[in-house]
Design a protein around this motif. Structure first.
Motif, PDB file in Angstrom:
ATOM      1  N   ALA A   1       0.816  -1.220   0.000  1.00 22.34           N
ATOM      2  CA  ALA A   1       0.000   0.000   0.000  1.00 22.34           C
ATOM      3  C   ALA A   1       0.845   1.264   0.000  1.00 22.34           C
ATOM      4  O   ALA A   1       0.308   2.363  -0.171  1.00 22.34           O
ATOM      5  CB  ALA A   1      -0.934  -0.002   1.214  1.00 22.34           C
TER       6      ALA A   1
ATOM      7  N   GLU B   1       0.485   3.693  -3.006  1.00 23.42           N
ATOM      8  CA  GLU B   1      -0.846   4.312  -3.042  1.00 23.42           C
ATOM      9  C   GLU B   1      -0.933   5.466  -2.038  1.00 23.42           C
ATOM     10  O   GLU B   1      -1.468   6.533  -2.354  1.00 23.42           O
ATOM     11  CB  GLU B   1      -1.910   3.258  -2.729  1.00 23.42           C
TER      12      GLU B   1
ATOM     13  N   SER C   1      -6.712   1.647   2.183  1.00 22.60           N
ATOM     14  CA  SER C   1      -5.752   0.672   1.666  1.00 22.60           C
ATOM     15  C   SER C   1      -5.649  -0.576   2.534  1.00 22.60           C
ATOM     16  O   SER C   1      -4.833  -1.451   2.256  1.00 22.60           O
ATOM     17  CB  SER C   1      -4.372   1.321   1.545  1.00 22.60           C
TER      18      SER C   1
END
Length: 394
Positions: free
Chosen positions: A297, A300, A342
């Motif tokens: 994650a 992101e 996430s």
């Protein structure tokens, strides 16, 4: 009225806390105060300064065990372990330069915050190395958990629970921690030119191999230390010389599609000190976040940071140090929303101007079930909220 209480013994710590309970005067708990700026100023008239309760109680290098009082500085401990070729495996960071404060960090503060450096990825956090603790609760009661040997696990989980509680449950008066031998040597493999997504994939591949990587970080070009052309993805190998050489060759073949170079021991250590202490963000006026998420994650979350942000990836992408412009909420809404979307994690506000810090919570808001559990812990240890009131509320 108000003032600072400066106990120098465990008994004096207990007396100070019992006085605070009887007087109904909450206490701010500090050591040398190097991490004090991470949370808003405490609304307490009295401070309990435990920096004077210091010193190594017992060091048994052959048993890999160190016992100390909370005010003992990390520098003193590092010097003692260096003389014996040993270290704290969790690689504690020194955030004093990042926070712009003077004074030596203490082990009590390291225990209270549970902050660990790049080797956290493989060695675990501070709490994973705690063997025992003596402490005084917010009830004014002395207790101990664990002991000086690994096999003595009585109350072991309690010692781990107190680690990272930011002094809100009890004040430690004696701590016992595992130490490990210092690696004979180290090198760092550098992969150049990768964007965050490809860097995280490469780090995951290396971590999943037999390369025994002890540190994995990605530094975009605007974050790379002087002398290193970024973006660079760094993989640290530590241990005996022949083993390091063999693992270097293994990873070089595994990652042969990338452009590779090697940092030898001195340059490698300098790089990882910079990653550990977040040196690229020292001396700037901007906001700094410490974000812990699943490594996959990381890109992101980085993409959600406000324009003008700078980002350093550690823990193979699982720890992001994000520097954002000191405007508005400093990126709080975008970063924390992305963290939760996430799959969960924590975004902690480490550095910010006073105006922004007063408006933005320091810690990631917790889920109701977890908050209820935390509240039960606080009620068990400190029902009158005597110790660091509100420290973890923001």
């Amino acid at each position: 009225m108000g003032g600072t209480l400066t106990p120098r013994t465990s008994e004096e710590v207990k007396e100070a806390i019992n006085w605070a309970i009887s007087a109904q005067e909450p206490l701010e708990i500090v050591g040398n105060g190097t991490k004090r700026a991470i949370a808003p100023p405490r609304q307490t008239a009295y401070t309990l300064d435990v920096s004077g309760h210091a010193g190594i109680v017992a060091y048994e290098p052959e048993e890999l065990v160190l016992t100390l009082h909370p005010g003992t500085t990390m520098r003193e401990l590092a010097e003692a372990m260096e003389a014996k070729g040993q270290m704290f495996a969790f690689e504690p960071p020194d955030l004093s330069p990042l926070l712009g404060v003077d004074g030596g960090a203490t082990f009590g503060g390291t225990f209270a915050t549970n902050f660990a450096g790049p080797r956290r990825l493989t060695a675990g956090a501070v709490r994973d190395h705690m063997l025992g603790v003596h402490a005084v609760s917010g009830r004014g009661e002395t207790f101990k958990a664990g002991g000086r040997v690994v096999k003595n696990v009585t109350g072991y989980d309690l010692a781990r629970a107190l680690c990272g509680s930011w002094g809100t449950l009890a004040v430690a008066t004696e701590l016992t921690v595992k130490v490990l031998p210092r690696p004979e040597t180290e090198i760092t493999l550098l992969l150049t030119g990768l964007d965050p997504e490809r860097a995280v994939a490469a780090m995951a591949r290396a971590m999943g191999s037999s390369g025994d990587v002890s540190g994995a970080a990605h530094l975009p070009a605007d974050v790379a230390p002087d002398g290193i052309d970024g973006p660079v993805t760094a993989l640290r190998l530590e241990g005996f010389g022949p083993s390091v050489a063999a693992r270097r060759d293994h990873l070089s073949k595994l990652l042969a599609e990338h452009s590779l170079s090697v940092l030898e021991v001195d340059a490698s250590r300098a790089l990882w000190r910079a990653v550990r202490d977040v040196t690229p963000f020292v001396g700037t006026p901007h906001v700094v976040w410490r974000v812990s998420v699943a490594p996959t994650a990381g890109p992101e979350v980085a993409a959600a940071a406000p324009p003008g942000s700078r980002i350093l990836f550690d823990w193979a992408g699982g720890l992001l140090w994000i520097e954002t412009p000191a405007v508005g909420d400093g990126g709080e809404a975008a970063i924390r929303a992305t963290v939760m979307a996430s799959g969960g994690g924590h975004a902690t506000l480490i550095r910010a101007p006073a105006s922004l810090r007063s408006a933005v919570p320091t810690f990631q808001p917790t889920a109701p079930a977890l908050e209820a559990l935390s509240e039960r812990m606080r009620n068990a240890f400190d029902p009158q909220t005597i110790l660091n009131p509100g420290r973890m509320a923001r």
